[in-house]
Design a protein around this motif. Structure first.
Motif, PDB file in Angstrom:
ATOM      1  N   PRO A 153       0.840  -1.212   0.000  1.00  0.00           N
ATOM      2  CA  PRO A 153       0.000   0.000   0.000  1.00  0.00           C
ATOM      3  C   PRO A 153       0.873   1.258   0.000  1.00  0.00           C
ATOM      4  N   GLN A 154       0.428   2.248  -0.732  1.00  0.00           N
ATOM      5  CA  GLN A 154       1.145   3.520  -0.775  1.00  0.00           C
ATOM      6  C   GLN A 154       0.778   4.407   0.405  1.00  0.00           C
ATOM      7  N   LEU A 155      -0.384   4.153   0.992  1.00  0.00           N
ATOM      8  CA  LEU A 155      -0.888   4.997   2.063  1.00  0.00           C
ATOM      9  C   LEU A 155      -1.764   4.147   2.973  1.00  0.00           C
ATOM     10  N   LEU A 156      -1.635   4.356   4.285  1.00  0.00           N
ATOM     11  CA  LEU A 156      -2.459   3.654   5.265  1.00  0.00           C
ATOM     12  C   LEU A 156      -3.348   4.656   5.982  1.00  0.00           C
ATOM     13  N   PRO A 178       7.394   9.325  12.497  1.00  0.00           N
ATOM     14  CA  PRO A 178       7.840   9.987  11.267  1.00  0.00           C
ATOM     15  C   PRO A 178       6.983   9.706  10.033  1.00  0.00           C
ATOM     16  N   ASN A 179       6.298   8.579  10.006  1.00  0.00           N
ATOM     17  CA  ASN A 179       5.508   8.264   8.816  1.00  0.00           C
ATOM     18  C   ASN A 179       4.052   8.738   8.906  1.00  0.00           C
ATOM     19  N   VAL A 180       3.634   9.287  10.053  1.00  0.00           N
ATOM     20  CA  VAL A 180       2.283   9.847  10.171  1.00  0.00           C
ATOM     21  C   VAL A 180       2.314  11.262   9.611  1.00  0.00           C
ATOM     22  N   ILE A 181       1.551  11.463   8.534  1.00  0.00           N
ATOM     23  CA  ILE A 181       1.586  12.773   7.878  1.00  0.00           C
ATOM     24  C   ILE A 181       0.365  13.634   8.172  1.00  0.00           C
ATOM     25  N   GLU A 226     -13.622  16.198   0.387  1.00  0.00           N
ATOM     26  CA  GLU A 226     -12.780  17.377   0.602  1.00  0.00           C
ATOM     27  C   GLU A 226     -11.479  17.002   1.313  1.00  0.00           C
ATOM     28  N   MET A 227     -11.578  16.127   2.307  1.00  0.00           N
ATOM     29  CA  MET A 227     -10.367  15.670   3.005  1.00  0.00           C
ATOM     30  C   MET A 227      -9.418  14.967   2.034  1.00  0.00           C
ATOM     31  N   THR A 286      -2.924  16.982  -2.089  1.00  0.00           N
ATOM     32  CA  THR A 286      -1.961  18.079  -2.186  1.00  0.00           C
ATOM     33  C   THR A 286      -0.736  17.867  -1.312  1.00  0.00           C
ATOM     34  N   ILE A 287      -0.810  16.944  -0.328  1.00  0.00           N
ATOM     35  CA  ILE A 287       0.326  16.776   0.585  1.00  0.00           C
ATOM     36  C   ILE A 287       1.081  15.448   0.405  1.00  0.00           C
ATOM     37  N   ILE A 288       0.533  14.564  -0.406  1.00  0.00           N
ATOM     38  CA  ILE A 288       1.247  13.278  -0.594  1.00  0.00           C
ATOM     39  C   ILE A 288       1.968  13.213  -1.926  1.00  0.00           C
TER      40      ILE A 288
END
Length: 129
Positions: free
Chosen positions: A54-57, A107-110, A120-121, A127-129
């Motif tokens: 996965p690229q994102l959790l 560190p990996n929690v963005i 919307e979220m 925009t941030i990943i």
């Protein structure tokens, strides 16, 4: 659009809503689900290729068996160095300022977001990943 994301949450209604919102926002091609941190770790332990990573959790904090904090502690262990570039979004119903503060120590929690997820979220996350 991301290829593969994972949502770790024990609530079936949250998971159903998550799927609908992700599809509506065209945020990811595929979603994998885990009902607690242990299920997520088991899945991660069985990753064979980059294509199945996965690229994102998206992670809930309050779950049975293994909660979000326990998952993060284990996930940030050196056994998972191959996933260091996998980012985590905490998606939870808690609004405790201490939880938000604690999330910044990983560190990996963005991002730390309150349920429910919205189009919307997801637009903001793009925009941030």
């Amino acid at each position: 659009m991301l290829e593969l994301i994972m949502c770790i949450d024990d609530d079936p209604i949250t998971l159903m809503l998550f799927k609908k919102v992700v599809q509506k926002a065209a945020f990811a091609k595929e979603i994998i689900y885990a009902y607690n941190g242990q299920e997520a770790i088991t899945f991660i332990d069985n990753i064979q290729t980059e294509d199945t990573k996965p690229q994102l959790l998206f992670l809930d904090l309050n779950m049975p068996v293994m909660g979000g904090w326990e998952f993060l502690d284990l996930f940030n262990n050196s056994n998972y160095y191959h996933l260091n570039n996998t980012k985590v979004i905490i998606l939870t119903s808690t609004i405790d300022p201490e939880d938000i503060k604690k999330s910044k120590t990983y560190p990996n929690v963005i991002e730390f977001l309150s349920k429910p997820i919205s189009v919307e979220m997801l637009g903001y996350l793009k925009t941030i990943i």
